[in-house]
Design a protein around this motif. Structure first.
Motif, PDB file in Angstrom:
ATOM      1  N   GLU A 133     -15.256 -10.019  -9.781  1.00 21.86           N
ATOM      2  CA  GLU A 133     -15.753 -10.493 -11.068  1.00 21.86           C
ATOM      3  C   GLU A 133     -15.060  -9.761 -12.218  1.00 21.86           C
ATOM      4  N   ARG A 134     -14.789  -8.461 -12.022  1.00 17.15           N
ATOM      5  CA  ARG A 134     -14.044  -7.709 -13.032  1.00 17.15           C
ATOM      6  C   ARG A 134     -12.624  -8.261 -13.151  1.00 17.15           C
ATOM      7  N   ALA A 135     -12.023  -8.577 -12.015  1.00 18.36           N
ATOM      8  CA  ALA A 135     -10.679  -9.160 -12.039  1.00 18.36           C
ATOM      9  C   ALA A 135     -10.673 -10.508 -12.753  1.00 18.36           C
ATOM     10  N   ALA A 136     -11.740 -11.298 -12.568  1.00 13.49           N
ATOM     11  CA  ALA A 136     -11.836 -12.600 -13.241  1.00 13.49           C
ATOM     12  C   ALA A 136     -11.892 -12.422 -14.753  1.00 13.49           C
ATOM     13  N   ILE A 137     -12.555 -11.354 -15.219  1.00  9.15           N
ATOM     14  CA  ILE A 137     -12.624 -11.092 -16.661  1.00  9.15           C
ATOM     15  C   ILE A 137     -11.238 -10.758 -17.205  1.00  9.15           C
ATOM     16  N   VAL A 138     -10.522  -9.898 -16.492  1.00 11.07           N
ATOM     17  CA  VAL A 138      -9.165  -9.553 -16.915  1.00 11.07           C
ATOM     18  C   VAL A 138      -8.272 -10.791 -16.897  1.00 11.07           C
ATOM     19  N   ALA A 139      -8.417 -11.602 -15.855  1.00  6.34           N
ATOM     20  CA  ALA A 139      -7.627 -12.835 -15.771  1.00  6.34           C
ATOM     21  C   ALA A 139      -7.916 -13.753 -16.945  1.00  6.34           C
ATOM     22  N   HIS A 177     -17.377  -7.658   1.154  1.00  5.61           N
ATOM     23  CA  HIS A 177     -18.417  -6.685   0.820  1.00  5.61           C
ATOM     24  C   HIS A 177     -18.955  -6.959  -0.582  1.00  5.61           C
ATOM     25  N   ALA A 178     -20.260  -6.694  -0.770  1.00  4.27           N
ATOM     26  CA  ALA A 178     -20.907  -6.969  -2.058  1.00  4.27           C
ATOM     27  C   ALA A 178     -20.218  -6.251  -3.209  1.00  4.27           C
ATOM     28  N   SER A 179     -19.798  -5.002  -2.984  1.00  5.23           N
ATOM     29  CA  SER A 179     -19.126  -4.267  -4.058  1.00  5.23           C
ATOM     30  C   SER A 179     -17.746  -4.861  -4.352  1.00  5.23           C
ATOM     31  N   ASP A 180     -17.120  -5.464  -3.348  1.00  5.41           N
ATOM     32  CA  ASP A 180     -15.848  -6.148  -3.583  1.00  5.41           C
ATOM     33  C   ASP A 180     -16.048  -7.377  -4.460  1.00  5.41           C
ATOM     34  N   VAL A 181     -17.218  -8.005  -4.308  1.00 10.22           N
ATOM     35  CA  VAL A 181     -17.532  -9.155  -5.156  1.00 10.22           C
ATOM     36  C   VAL A 181     -17.586  -8.730  -6.614  1.00 10.22           C
ATOM     37  N   HIS A 182     -18.194  -7.578  -6.880  1.00 10.83           N
ATOM     38  CA  HIS A 182     -18.231  -7.079  -8.256  1.00 10.83           C
ATOM     39  C   HIS A 182     -16.822  -6.793  -8.766  1.00 10.83           C
ATOM     40  N   ALA A 183     -15.977  -6.257  -7.900  1.00  9.55           N
ATOM     41  CA  ALA A 183     -14.592  -5.999  -8.281  1.00  9.55           C
ATOM     42  C   ALA A 183     -13.869  -7.313  -8.604  1.00  9.55           C
ATOM     43  N   GLU A 219     -14.335 -15.253   5.659  1.00  8.30           N
ATOM     44  CA  GLU A 219     -15.104 -15.817   4.545  1.00  8.30           C
ATOM     45  C   GLU A 219     -14.208 -15.954   3.315  1.00  8.30           C
ATOM     46  N   ALA A 220     -14.458 -17.019   2.567  1.00  8.91           N
ATOM     47  CA  ALA A 220     -13.816 -17.201   1.263  1.00  8.91           C
ATOM     48  C   ALA A 220     -14.905 -17.407   0.230  1.00  8.91           C
ATOM     49  N   LEU A 221     -14.664 -16.948  -0.970  1.00  9.37           N
ATOM     50  CA  LEU A 221     -15.599 -17.224  -2.056  1.00  9.37           C
ATOM     51  C   LEU A 221     -14.808 -17.462  -3.328  1.00  9.37           C
ATOM     52  N   VAL A 222     -15.470 -18.050  -4.308  1.00  4.34           N
ATOM     53  CA  VAL A 222     -14.801 -18.428  -5.549  1.00  4.34           C
ATOM     54  C   VAL A 222     -15.551 -17.852  -6.737  1.00  4.34           C
ATOM     55  N   ARG A 223     -14.794 -17.519  -7.774  1.00  2.00           N
ATOM     56  CA  ARG A 223     -15.365 -17.085  -9.039  1.00  2.00           C
ATOM     57  C   ARG A 223     -14.686 -17.873 -10.159  1.00  2.00           C
ATOM     58  N   ARG A 224     -15.493 -18.273 -11.147  1.00  2.46           N
ATOM     59  CA  ARG A 224     -14.948 -18.956 -12.316  1.00  2.46           C
ATOM     60  C   ARG A 224     -14.281 -17.927 -13.221  1.00  2.46           C
ATOM     61  N   VAL A 225     -13.175 -18.316 -13.818  1.00  2.00           N
ATOM     62  CA  VAL A 225     -12.509 -17.507 -14.839  1.00  2.00           C
ATOM     63  C   VAL A 225     -12.854 -18.142 -16.180  1.00  2.00           C
ATOM     64  N   ILE A 265     -15.722 -24.477  -1.907  1.00  2.00           N
ATOM     65  CA  ILE A 265     -15.905 -23.052  -1.655  1.00  2.00           C
ATOM     66  C   ILE A 265     -17.106 -22.556  -2.443  1.00  2.00           C
ATOM     67  N   ASP A 266     -18.050 -21.955  -1.744  1.00  8.11           N
ATOM     68  CA  ASP A 266     -19.299 -21.515  -2.368  1.00  8.11           C
ATOM     69  C   ASP A 266     -19.107 -20.153  -3.040  1.00  8.11           C
ATOM     70  N   PRO A 267     -19.685 -19.944  -4.224  1.00  9.84           N
ATOM     71  CA  PRO A 267     -19.620 -18.622  -4.850  1.00  9.84           C
ATOM     72  C   PRO A 267     -20.245 -17.525  -3.992  1.00  9.84           C
ATOM     73  N   ASP A 268     -21.169 -17.912  -3.111  1.00 13.95           N
ATOM     74  CA  ASP A 268     -21.816 -16.932  -2.234  1.00 13.95           C
ATOM     75  C   ASP A 268     -21.100 -16.782  -0.897  1.00 13.95           C
ATOM     76  N   GLY A 269     -20.019 -17.531  -0.714  1.00 15.12           N
ATOM     77  CA  GLY A 269     -19.246 -17.394   0.509  1.00 15.12           C
ATOM     78  C   GLY A 269     -19.241 -18.643   1.360  1.00 15.12           C
ATOM     79  N   THR A 270     -18.070 -19.015   1.842  1.00 12.56           N
ATOM     80  CA  THR A 270     -17.882 -20.156   2.733  1.00 12.56           C
ATOM     81  C   THR A 270     -17.114 -19.680   3.962  1.00 12.56           C
ATOM     82  N   ALA A 271     -17.599 -20.058   5.142  1.00 16.41           N
ATOM     83  CA  ALA A 271     -16.964 -19.619   6.382  1.00 16.41           C
ATOM     84  C   ALA A 271     -15.550 -20.180   6.492  1.00 16.41           C
TER      85      ALA A 271
END
Length: 419
Positions: free
Chosen positions: A130-136, A122-128, A96-102, A85-91
């Protein structure tokens, strides 16, 4: 003023998520609560996994799980293939699915995967996210600190059981129940270790080595708990020990099948940075008093199995045959000396000696049938006859002397033991 309806909606989602995450932190929530909050706020599926894709918490419906499976992002053991799964999005189908490191303090803790099956994220959802990953990361750090202390306590207790110094059986059984374990039932002891050659090839530093060992131990605990949450599974310094019950208690084959399922699930498809490991399986221990010996059997099985069969092997103590007796010799130098006395120059660590030992083993396996041995090694018949003559000049009349042949066979096994 922002007039784009999509942007306005995204900001509203981000604000709702921020509020939800704040409540979760203040109330001491867990990853499941974060996954649910993110999924509800952003309208997407969410999965938290270990760094190698083992699911830890999720907010997914069946359709979303099916979409990930159709995109070949689940392996057959249930591991999410986060490395695909690509951090920039995978079909994923039409979505689409994307991944973020915690991550916390440079330590890789987990993965956050988001899925929108019917469109792009959405790009702004991606920022959200990333914030969730920080809390996690904050929650995972807190939980792992507590878990590390608990696991050490559990490991020390089980080590005392194996050393026979944990106390009377009634006390041990009662203490184990406090951990959620059932020890007073027939089990097989499984000892699993990461293969040294596989680790050495990656040239890990001390921190990486500890991280891999922790991830390996966590995988065993998680898979064992999924099979039966009363299974004891602990990590020692270089090995993971798991007590797999026989269900029903009289069915040894069912116990072995349960071990195979757990090993397969831990191994997965070896993606996501997984490292090869070997495992040893004891005989059945019918009660607490038999656990120390079962532990020693599993340790011998994993050590000898790796030497004889190579990395990635699963070896049962009952399958060791002659190796089991040789493993009881405490002095490896004595085994080496015996092999050298019997095999002479064939015991040397040279390519030529190894090649002749291979031919010698084939001849022993075929009862010195030259034609059959030649076919097995793809040699001309006369070439094999020449080799037989050379071997007998070194060893003596091994083709006709049964006592010498037995000594030679044992010496070859001894070399496998000493490595």
């Amino acid at each position: 003023m922002i007039s784009d309806p999509d942007a306005v909606a995204a900001l509203e989602r981000a604000d709702a998520l921020h509020t939800a995450l704040s409540h979760i932190v203040l109330e001491g929530g867990d990853l499941a609560a974060i996954a649910e909050a993110v999924g509800d706020a952003l309208g997407c599926g969410v999965v938290f996994t270990s760094t190698d894709g083992r699911e830890r918490a999720a907010h997914l419906d069946d359709a979303q799980r099916d979409a990930l499976a159709t995109a070949d992002l689940w392996d057959q053991t249930g591991r999410l293939r986060v490395e695909r799964i690509d951090p920039d999005g995978t079909a994923v189908g039409d979505g689409e699915a994307l991944v973020r490191r915690v991550v916390a303090a440079g330590v890789d803790l987990a993965r956050l995967v988001a899925l929108r099956p019917d469109g792009r994220i959405h790009a702004s959802d991606v920022h959200a996210l990333e914030r969730a990953a920080i809390v996690a990361a904050l929650l995972v750090t807190r939980v792992e600190a507590i878990t590390a202390v608990e696991n050490k306590y559990r490991g020390d207790f089980l080590r005392d059981v194996f050393l026979g110094r944990a106390g009377e059986d009634d006390y041990v059984a009662e203490h184990a129940q406090a951990f959620g374990w059932q020890l007073g039932r027939p089990v097989v002891v499984v000892v699993a270790t990461l293969d040294p050659d596989a680790m050495a090839a990656l040239h890990p530093g001390p921190e990486e080595r500890r991280a891999w060992q922790d991830r390996f131990a966590n995988a065993w605990r998680q898979v064992a708990a999924a099979a039966d949450d009363s299974i004891a599974s602990v990590a020692f310094s270089r090995e993971v020990v798991t007590l797999v019950p026989l269900v029903p208690s009289s069915d040894v084959q069912a116990g072995h099948a349960a071990v195979d399922r757990i090993v397969e699930a831990v191994r997965g498809d070896r993606g996501g940075g997984r490292i090869a490991f070997s495992a040893g399986v004891s005989r059945v221990a019918d009660g607490l008093g038999e656990l120390p010996e079962a532990f020693r059997q599993a340790q011998r099985a994993v050590e000898i199995g790796r030497r004889v069969h190579g990395g990635g092997s699963v070896t049962r103590f009952d399958q060791l045959g002659l190796h089991r007796l040789l493993a009881l010799v405490p002095d490896g130098a004595e085994l080496t000396a015996f092999a050298s006395d019997v095999l002479g120059p064939l015991a040397e660590r040279t390519p030529e000696a190894a090649d002749l030992r291979e031919t010698l083993q084939v001849l022993l396996d075929t009862n010195f049938n030259v034609a059959e041995a030649a076919r097995a090694q793809f040699f001309h018949y006369n070439t094999m006859r020449y080799r037989v003559g050379k071997l007998q000049r070194i060893l003596g009349p091994v083709a006709t002397d049964p006592h010498l042949r037995l000594d030679v066979a044992v010496a070859l096994r001894a070399l496998e033991i000493v490595g």
